[in-house]
Enzyme design. Structure first.
Site, PDB file in Angstrom:
ATOM      1  N   HIS A  60     -19.583  30.572 -30.921  1.00  0.00           N
ATOM      2  CA  HIS A  60     -20.764  31.112 -31.359  1.00  0.00           C
ATOM      3  C   HIS A  60     -21.555  29.760 -31.987  1.00  0.00           C
ATOM      4  O   HIS A  60     -22.757  29.283 -31.169  1.00  0.00           O
ATOM      5  CB  HIS A  60     -20.833  32.177 -32.155  1.00  0.00           C
ATOM      6  N   HIS A  85     -24.066  26.957 -39.448  1.00  0.00           N
ATOM      7  CA  HIS A  85     -25.107  28.027 -39.827  1.00  0.00           C
ATOM      8  C   HIS A  85     -24.443  29.456 -40.447  1.00  0.00           C
ATOM      9  O   HIS A  85     -24.922  30.046 -41.180  1.00  0.00           O
ATOM     10  CB  HIS A  85     -26.141  28.485 -38.783  1.00  0.00           C
ATOM     11  N   GLU A  89     -22.411  32.088 -45.251  1.00  0.00           N
ATOM     12  CA  GLU A  89     -22.257  33.396 -45.238  1.00  0.00           C
ATOM     13  C   GLU A  89     -21.156  34.285 -45.135  1.00  0.00           C
ATOM     14  O   GLU A  89     -20.763  35.201 -45.406  1.00  0.00           O
ATOM     15  CB  GLU A  89     -23.423  33.831 -43.962  1.00  0.00           C
ATOM     16  N   ASP A  90     -20.252  33.654 -44.055  1.00  0.00           N
ATOM     17  CA  ASP A  90     -19.013  34.368 -43.545  1.00  0.00           C
ATOM     18  C   ASP A  90     -17.800  33.644 -43.970  1.00  0.00           C
ATOM     19  O   ASP A  90     -16.789  34.209 -43.664  1.00  0.00           O
ATOM     20  CB  ASP A  90     -18.972  34.274 -41.949  1.00  0.00           C
ATOM     21  N   ASP A 151     -29.657  31.058 -32.531  1.00  0.00           N
ATOM     22  CA  ASP A 151     -28.794  32.124 -33.177  1.00  0.00           C
ATOM     23  C   ASP A 151     -28.911  33.358 -32.530  1.00  0.00           C
ATOM     24  O   ASP A 151     -28.001  33.955 -32.065  1.00  0.00           O
ATOM     25  CB  ASP A 151     -28.750  32.042 -34.663  1.00  0.00           C
ATOM     26  N   ASP A 271     -49.982  39.415  -9.902  1.00  0.00           N
ATOM     27  CA  ASP A 271     -49.492  37.927 -10.195  1.00  0.00           C
ATOM     28  C   ASP A 271     -48.209  38.193 -10.978  1.00  0.00           C
ATOM     29  O   ASP A 271     -47.546  37.731 -11.840  1.00  0.00           O
ATOM     30  CB  ASP A 271     -50.442  37.706 -11.581  1.00  0.00           C
TER      31      ASP A 271
END
Length: 733
Positions: A60, A85, A89-90, A151, A271
């Site tokens: 990921h 990233h 947090e994890d 993300d 269109d």
């Protein structure tokens, strides 16, 4: 896990990392070393984690970093932050670790990407608070939002492995905030993909239907484009232009929008694709070359005069520049032609990142102007995160108008903006003192809606100050937030008197003025905050006479009439807490002892529709369709108040549903329709209204049906009535 599989996974991780380096096109070895360090750190931090798909979690962050580098075009710092990233947090990594290893810039970006954790008040939406946190970083560093979009894009691409309720929540959030943000940052391809993927999960049947129709008509489209562009190609080559012609197919979500809003079928959309002519021009020749190409195109094909859009002379707020025209092809089909230079095309595709690449000598572009507007909006962020988001969203998707000041300066505002919006656009003090305006020398009220090309002069008075009704007159986030903060300041001034009155009253009753006492009073009067309580006392909306019936026992207030103290918010919190513990399915149609639920009138769901329950503050649980017009906003901001729901088989109960019928007016057609519904199909009607205009009729019929199968069967049979052209289900009566 079998060693062979682990070995294969290691090879795959390395392969993906090498591909990331290749697409990042970094020349500097220092940058490459930094990215290697970030990769190793992320690999170590996520080593025991797996995604819902079962694959290693590290896939990921690598994929997010690839999107950041290849699809958005950002540099080394952004790639490093994309790889890291999720670490804070994890995993056990902290922001201090990031700062020590990668510097303060990376720390700041990763802090912006880390969700708020911890238990928050049940009345506060954690989702909205997280959105707000991301948006507040926009004025510091746009890269936070660009990485967040990458993300989200990867999460949407791999959403299949999630539970259905999670899919709906994530897809709704994407439509509500992330797709509009991508649009505003000029990332058109990412915006389209996010919208299409969201539609895949919110309206799976419609998504499949449009996808298959696009596949079926692909060969015909390609043939048509080749024939259409052939004469243009020859003429451009003769004139010595260095160019490229592409065909761009409309996104699935745009097609769905058109079908829904314009009430047309797939076949009627003219269109579905556009021809894009991209010319390689020197910067000083761009505008002239684009208009020359326009002239060549219109030599071959007749243009529609009201479909010319010149975004080269006045670019959109996100920097988008292009010349659009719609021309008539020899086969009788309208075709949209977009003409732009290579620079314009790169900005249109890569948005923000390309914008910096082409920016010259510090000149301020439209994009900078927009970022500055956002900074202003963020100066005094609305304390309520939901209001803040609503204000912010107003500035994301709106089409623009261009309005002139008396001195001839151009101001861009969203369509629907009023004279009062314009006043706040000039300066917040001008807005606060505005009493009226002159539009094209004519006196108009504050609520007057402006049109593109208007010249506006604002009339002010020192005695004027904002009032509550102003919020109904404005549509820009800037004006709304400035009016709210002015009203709040006013409220604070008035509340001082209310606080003094309350202190006096409590002193007289020998009750101490403490936080616990204030909490008891807020609960009794059902008010959200002490400020609201003091303000309402000051303006006599709260009567303190009721305090005479109160006794003070052991630091608590006890009311002598306990039946008055009904606290709906307490019951509401209780419902939320039990929802959190049980997480059970609400079964609609069973014994209603446990839950008091109502069918929501905004979308009128019937058995067979995919639904969810929504816990309201004072009205029990409301049942909504997953594709209800309000579903995106509810699932995006209040997922913590959503309960899963399904229907039982209910052959005995009839539900109200609406049908819209259009067709060619003929003698007896209404009679044929009503006869079919009531006699042949045995369906009860609640109401019926038909309107005929120039040989075309339009009707709305409200019928009682058992479930979606019953309704589909009814619609199928009605389609066979002679003269009926179109028939569809509608949500509300």
């Amino acid at each position: 896990m079998i060693p062979i599989e682990l070995e294969a996974e290691k090879k795959e991780i390395l392969k993906r990392y090498k591909h990331l380096l290749k697409v990042s096109k970094l020349k500097d070895n220092k940058d490459k070393k930094l990215i290697r360090k970030a990769f190793d750190t992320a690999l170590e931090a996520h080593k025991d984690m797996r995604r819902k798909t079962g694959e290693p979690y590290i896939y990921h962050p690598i994929e997010v970093a690839r999107i950041v580098a290849e699809e958005i075009g950002l540099g080394a710092t952004s790639i490093v932050c994309a790889l890291l990233h999720d670490t804070v947090e994890d995993t056990d990594m902290t922001l201090d670790d990031v700062k020590r290893m990668f510097g303060p810039k990376a720390e700041k970006i990763i802090d912006g990407l880390t969700k708020i954790s911890g238990v928050v008040d049940h009345n506060v939406s954690l989702q909205a608070e997280n959105f707000r946190k991301i948006l507040l970083t926009l004025s510091d560093d746009v890269r936070v939002i660009l990485i967040k979009l990458a993300d989200r894009l990867h999460n949407m691409r791999t959403l299949e492995s999630m539970r259905r309720d999670k899919q709906l929540k994530i897809a709704s959030e994407t439509l509500y905030l992330f797709a509009p943000l991508a649009h505003r940052l000029g990332l058109y391809s990412i915006k389209s993909e996010l919208e299409d993927l969201s539609l895949k999960y919110t309206e799976p049947e419609i998504y499949e239907e449009i996808t298959s129709k696009l596949k079926k008509t692909k060969a015909v489209r390609t043939r048509f484009v080749n024939q259409f562009s052939l004469p243009i190609q020859k003429a451009l080559q003769e004139q010595g232009f260095n160019f490229e012609i592409k065909a761009r197919t409309k996104s699935i979500h745009s097609i769905f929008d058109k079908i829904k809003n314009k009430h047309v079928s797939f076949e009627e959309i003219y269109d579905i694709f556009a021809i894009r002519i991209i010319v390689d021009s020197a910067p000083e020749r761009e505008k002239a070359d684009c208009w020359n190409i326009y002239s060549i195109v219109t030599d071959f094909y007749q243009p529609s005069p009201d479909r010319l859009r010149d975004w080269i002379s006045t670019p959109r707020a996100n920097g988008y520049e292009s010349l659009h025209t719609t021309v008539m092809s020899p086969t009788g089909k309208w075709v949209e032609v977009q003409i732009r230079s290579q620079r314009m095309d790169e900005i249109a595709e890569k948005g923000y990142a390309a914008h910096w690449k082409y920016k010259e000598g510090g000149e301020e572009s439209n994009f900078d102007t927009w970022i500055n507007k956002i900074r202003e909006l963020l100066e005094n962020p609305e304390s309520n995160a939901i209001d803040f988001l609503d204000d912010f969203k107003l500035n994301l998707f709106a089409e623009e108008i261009f309005v002139f000041t008396p001195q001839g300066d151009v101001k861009s505002l969203p369509v629907g903006a009023t004279a009062l919006d314009f006043a706040f656009e000039i300066h917040s003090q001008v807005g606060e003192r505005c009493i009226g305006a002159k539009v094209n020398t004519k006196l108009v009220p504050l609520s007057h809606v402006l049109n593109s090309g208007d010249q506006v002069e604002i009339i002010t008075s020192r005695k004027q100050k904002p009032n509550e009704s102003w919020l109904d007159y404005v549509i820009t986030g800037k004006a709304k937030s400035k009016i709210r903060s002015a009203l709040k300041e006013d409220k604070k001034r008035i509340a001082v008197d209310g606080k003094a009155t309350l202190e006096k009253k409590l002193k007289k009753l020998k009750i101490p003025f403490t936080n616990d006492i204030i909490k008891d009073l807020l609960s009794f009067y059902r008010l959200p905050s002490p400020l609201e309580l003091y303000y309402k006392i000051a303006i006599n909306k709260v009567k303190l006479g009721k305090l005479d019936e109160v006794t003070y026992e052991g630091s608590k207030l006890v009311w002598n009439k306990p039946e008055q103290k009904i606290n709906t918010s307490k019951q509401f919190e209780e419902a939320l807490r039990s929802k959190g513990q049980a997480d059970e399915m609400l079964v609609i149609g069973e014994d209603m002892e446990h839950f008091d639920y109502k069918i929501s009138p905004c979308c009128n769901p019937i058995p067979g529709d995919e639904v969810f329950g929504f816990i309201t503050i004072s009205d029990g649980i409301k049942i909504h369709k997953t594709n209800c017009p309000n579903a995106v906003q509810l699932l995006s901001n209040y997922a913590y108040r959503v309960v899963k729901a399904r229907w039982t088989s209910q052959e005995q109960i009839a539900f109200l549903a609406g049908i819209k019928v259009t067709g060619i007016d003929d003698v007896g057609i209404v009679n044929n329709i009503t006869k079919l519904i009531s006699m042949e199909l045995n369906v009860n009607m609640r109401s019926i209204s038909f309107d005929s205009n120039d040989g075309i009729f339009e009707g709305t019929i409200m019928v009682f049906v058992h479930d979606t199968r019953h309704l589909t069967d009814l619609i199928k049979k009605l389609k066979n009535v002679n003269g009926v052209i179109n028939i569809s289900r509608i949500d509300t009566a």
